[in-house]
Design an enzyme around this catalytic site. Structure first.
Site, PDB file in Angstrom:
ATOM      1  N   GLY A  33       0.829  -1.198   0.000  1.00 37.85           N
ATOM      2  CA  GLY A  33       0.000   0.000   0.000  1.00 37.85           C
ATOM      3  C   GLY A  33       0.863   1.248   0.000  1.00 37.85           C
ATOM      4  N   LEU A  34       0.248   2.370  -0.245  1.00 39.49           N
ATOM      5  CA  LEU A  34       0.966   3.642  -0.271  1.00 39.49           C
ATOM      6  C   LEU A  34       1.610   3.966   1.074  1.00 39.49           C
ATOM      7  CD1 LEU A  34      -1.611   5.911  -2.172  1.00 39.49           C
ATOM      8  CD2 LEU A  34       0.579   5.071  -3.069  1.00 39.49           C
ATOM      9  N   GLY A  36       1.969   5.762   4.307  1.00 44.61           N
ATOM     10  CA  GLY A  36       0.943   6.422   5.103  1.00 44.61           C
ATOM     11  C   GLY A  36      -0.406   5.746   5.079  1.00 44.61           C
ATOM     12  N   SER A  37      -0.527   4.624   4.371  1.00 43.07           N
ATOM     13  CA  SER A  37      -1.825   3.939   4.291  1.00 43.07           C
ATOM     14  C   SER A  37      -2.167   3.190   5.572  1.00 43.07           C
ATOM     15  CB  SER A  37      -1.841   2.966   3.111  1.00 43.07           C
ATOM     16  OG  SER A  37      -0.843   1.967   3.261  1.00 43.07           O
ATOM     17  N   GLY A  38      -1.168   2.901   6.392  1.00 45.39           N
ATOM     18  CA  GLY A  38      -1.403   2.200   7.652  1.00 45.39           C
ATOM     19  C   GLY A  38      -0.745   0.833   7.735  1.00 45.39           C
ATOM     20  N   SER A 107       5.597  -1.912  -2.222  1.00 48.47           N
ATOM     21  CA  SER A 107       5.392  -2.899  -3.301  1.00 48.47           C
ATOM     22  C   SER A 107       4.471  -2.337  -4.384  1.00 48.47           C
ATOM     23  CB  SER A 107       4.798  -4.185  -2.725  1.00 48.47           C
ATOM     24  OG  SER A 107       5.474  -4.611  -1.573  1.00 48.47           O
TER      25      SER A 107
END
EC number: 2.7.1.25
Length: 201
Positions: A33-34, A36-38, A107
């Protein structure tokens, strides 16, 4: 040189022996995930919860890996591929030691994730997409990277001037912009606990 390498994989204790000792099944949870996405928050929470329930884990976080085994890599396409290759090979070592291995790496492309999947093996690769829109991640900006990227201080920033391709068929997608941490963590546990519990019957 390759002709002077003699692997002894067939002579070492196998993964099943180690899983039996640990009383668990090993798996690689690949959280993409980006920034800052968690991902890291959920990965840390997952590791703590599994540990509390008696499972042996190893967390491989992208920033930790880049500060150690991958500290000579940048963010070119070739370096991103090598970053994932090394990370996946490291994860495979922990997998073969019987551990539940949690990987938290951006990724960004299908090519990169398929590289990891092929190294680890389809049966042991559990892909989790931690999804939050670019705008939400930029608003969170937990590391201060989005501000720098939007100001042109960081080049090849994923989601801005470098692509992020959403996983096509993840085992689980978590929308961290739509649900809270507890609900997200519970989804991960619901996915993994049946898979890693070793049946003693």
């Amino acid at each position: 040189m390759a002709e002077h390498i003699y692997p002894i994989f067939d002579q070492t204790l196998n993964r099943q022996d180690k899983e039996a000792l640990l009383k668990q099944r090993a798996v690689v949870v690949w959280m993409a995930g980006l920034s800052g996405s968690g991902k890291s928050t959920l990965a840390k929470g997952l590791e703590r919860e599994l540990h509390a329930q008696g499972f042996l884990t190893q967390l491989l976080d992208g920033d930790n890996l880049r500060s150690g085994i991958n500290n000579n890599l940048g963010f070119s396409e070739a370096d991103r591929l090598e970053n994932i290759r090394r990370s996946a090979e490291t994860a495979k070592l922990f997998l073969n030691a019987g551990l539940v291995t949690i990987c938290s790496l951006i990724s960004p492309t299908e090519e990169i994730r398929n590289l990891a999947r092929n190294i680890i093996g389809e049966a042991d690769f559990c892909e989790v997409y931690v999804n939050a829109p670019f705008e939400v991640c930029a608003e969170r900006d937990v590391k201060g990277l989005y501000k720098k990227a939007l100001n042109g201080e960081i080049k090849n920033f994923t989601g801005l001037d470098a692509p992020f391709e959403a996983p096509a068929q993840p085992a689980l997608e978590i929308r961290t912009d739509l649900e809270d941490y507890s609900a997200s963590l519970q989804k991960l546990l619901d996915l993994l606990l049946p898979r890693i519990k070793l049946c003693c019957c």
